[in-house]
Motif scaffolding. Structure first.
Motif, mmCIF file in Angstrom:
data_model
loop_
_atom_site.group_PDB
_atom_site.id
_atom_site.type_symbol
_atom_site.label_atom_id
_atom_site.label_comp_id
_atom_site.label_asym_id
_atom_site.label_seq_id
_atom_site.Cartn_x
_atom_site.Cartn_y
_atom_site.Cartn_z
ATOM 1 N N UNK A 2 -18.028 -7.358 -10.536
ATOM 2 C CA UNK A 2 -16.750 -6.870 -10.893
ATOM 3 C C UNK A 2 -15.776 -8.127 -11.459
ATOM 4 N N UNK A 3 -15.161 -7.585 -12.119
ATOM 5 C CA UNK A 3 -14.056 -8.429 -12.889
ATOM 6 C C UNK A 3 -12.831 -8.317 -12.183
ATOM 7 N N UNK A 52 -11.554 -4.945 -13.266
ATOM 8 C CA UNK A 52 -11.744 -3.637 -12.469
ATOM 9 C C UNK A 52 -10.755 -4.018 -11.263
ATOM 10 N N UNK A 53 -10.156 -4.828 -10.941
ATOM 11 C CA UNK A 53 -9.436 -5.044 -9.724
ATOM 12 C C UNK A 53 -8.491 -6.258 -10.317
ATOM 13 N N UNK A 54 -7.082 -6.078 -9.764
ATOM 14 C CA UNK A 54 -6.039 -6.942 -9.985
ATOM 15 C C UNK A 54 -5.360 -7.392 -8.657
ATOM 16 N N UNK A 55 -5.243 -8.497 -8.315
ATOM 17 C CA UNK A 55 -4.360 -8.644 -7.055
ATOM 18 C C UNK A 55 -3.077 -9.573 -7.738
ATOM 19 N N UNK A 56 -1.955 -8.896 -7.475
ATOM 20 C CA UNK A 56 -0.795 -9.468 -7.656
ATOM 21 C C UNK A 56 0.361 -9.702 -6.833
ATOM 22 N N UNK A 57 0.839 -10.892 -6.822
ATOM 23 C CA UNK A 57 1.908 -11.152 -6.026
ATOM 24 C C UNK A 57 3.167 -10.545 -6.450
ATOM 25 N N UNK A 58 4.034 -9.916 -5.618
ATOM 26 C CA UNK A 58 4.976 -8.932 -6.147
ATOM 27 C C UNK A 58 6.419 -10.049 -6.549
ATOM 28 N N UNK A 59 6.467 -11.157 -5.996
ATOM 29 C CA UNK A 59 7.463 -12.056 -6.506
ATOM 30 C C UNK A 59 7.060 -13.379 -6.891
ATOM 31 N N UNK A 79 -6.652 2.281 -15.439
ATOM 32 C CA UNK A 79 -7.766 2.328 -14.744
ATOM 33 C C UNK A 79 -8.069 1.202 -13.540
ATOM 34 N N UNK A 80 -7.716 0.077 -13.891
ATOM 35 C CA UNK A 80 -8.053 -0.941 -12.916
ATOM 36 C C UNK A 80 -7.421 -0.616 -11.516
ATOM 37 N N UNK A 81 -7.963 -1.191 -10.511
ATOM 38 C CA UNK A 81 -7.489 -1.060 -9.144
ATOM 39 C C UNK A 81 -6.388 -2.298 -8.887
ATOM 40 N N UNK A 82 -5.158 -1.974 -8.673
ATOM 41 C CA UNK A 82 -4.005 -2.771 -8.771
ATOM 42 C C UNK A 82 -3.567 -2.832 -7.270
ATOM 43 N N UNK A 83 -3.584 -4.032 -6.634
ATOM 44 C CA UNK A 83 -3.241 -4.298 -5.165
ATOM 45 C C UNK A 83 -2.304 -5.353 -5.356
ATOM 46 N N UNK A 84 -0.750 -4.882 -4.762
ATOM 47 C CA UNK A 84 0.269 -5.875 -4.877
ATOM 48 C C UNK A 84 0.654 -5.996 -3.408
ATOM 49 N N UNK A 85 1.016 -7.308 -3.269
ATOM 50 C CA UNK A 85 1.503 -7.888 -1.905
ATOM 51 C C UNK A 85 2.444 -8.909 -2.058
ATOM 52 N N UNK A 86 3.358 -8.849 -0.800
ATOM 53 C CA UNK A 86 4.294 -10.106 -0.974
ATOM 54 C C UNK A 86 3.674 -11.408 -0.591
ATOM 55 N N UNK A 87 4.220 -12.541 -1.014
ATOM 56 C CA UNK A 87 3.388 -13.802 -0.810
ATOM 57 C C UNK A 87 3.824 -14.204 0.593
ATOM 58 N N UNK A 88 3.251 -15.193 1.435
ATOM 59 C CA UNK A 88 3.576 -15.400 2.958
ATOM 60 C C UNK A 88 4.929 -15.929 3.041
ATOM 61 N N UNK A 89 5.300 -16.389 1.708
ATOM 62 C CA UNK A 89 6.893 -17.003 1.853
ATOM 63 C C UNK A 89 7.973 -15.844 2.042
ATOM 64 N N UNK A 90 7.508 -14.616 1.596
ATOM 65 C CA UNK A 90 8.476 -13.365 1.543
ATOM 66 C C UNK A 90 8.351 -12.757 2.914
ATOM 67 N N UNK A 91 7.263 -13.003 3.728
ATOM 68 C CA UNK A 91 7.187 -12.639 5.060
ATOM 69 C C UNK A 91 7.721 -13.229 6.318
ATOM 70 N N UNK A 92 9.149 -13.296 6.178
ATOM 71 C CA UNK A 92 9.669 -13.795 7.299
ATOM 72 C C UNK A 92 10.072 -13.263 8.594
#
Length: 92
Positions: A2-3, A52-59, A79-92
């Motif tokens: 998987x790429x 196939x999969x992209x992990x992307x920070x939202x900020x 078609x790629x699976x896109x996973x977005x998440x806030x970075x730890x600095x955004x989770x206060x």
């Protein structure tokens, strides 16, 4: 194989995601080819739909934010699976 693309401006966050993928690969019968990018702009500038999969920070600290980059990605690759998440600095 998987790429996977990991798009995050924080090198530690990219390393954590890559380490998690390495852990999964060691536990399961799967392998990953991981590419890391430190901005949405860097990721998209020469993007071709080959992940196939992209992990992307939202900020991101500079350039397009992850939401804007995700919208641009979807225009190029639906078609790629896109996973977005806030970075730890955004989770206060």
């Amino acid at each position: 194989m998987l790429r996977v693309a990991v798009v995050d401006d924080d090198a530690q966050d990219r390393a954590k995601i890559s380490a998690g993928l390495d852990f999964v690969a060691a536990q399961k019968d799967v392998s990953f080819s991981i590419s890391e990018f430190d901005s949405g702009d860097q990721f998209l500038v020469k993007y071709e739909p080959n992940y196939d999969i992209v992990f992307m920070d939202v900020e991101f600290l500079s350039g397009a934010n992850g939401i804007e980059a995700a919208h641009q990605l979807r225009k190029i690759d639906k078609t790629c699976l896109l996973y977005t998440s806030p970075s730890p600095r955004d989770r206060t």
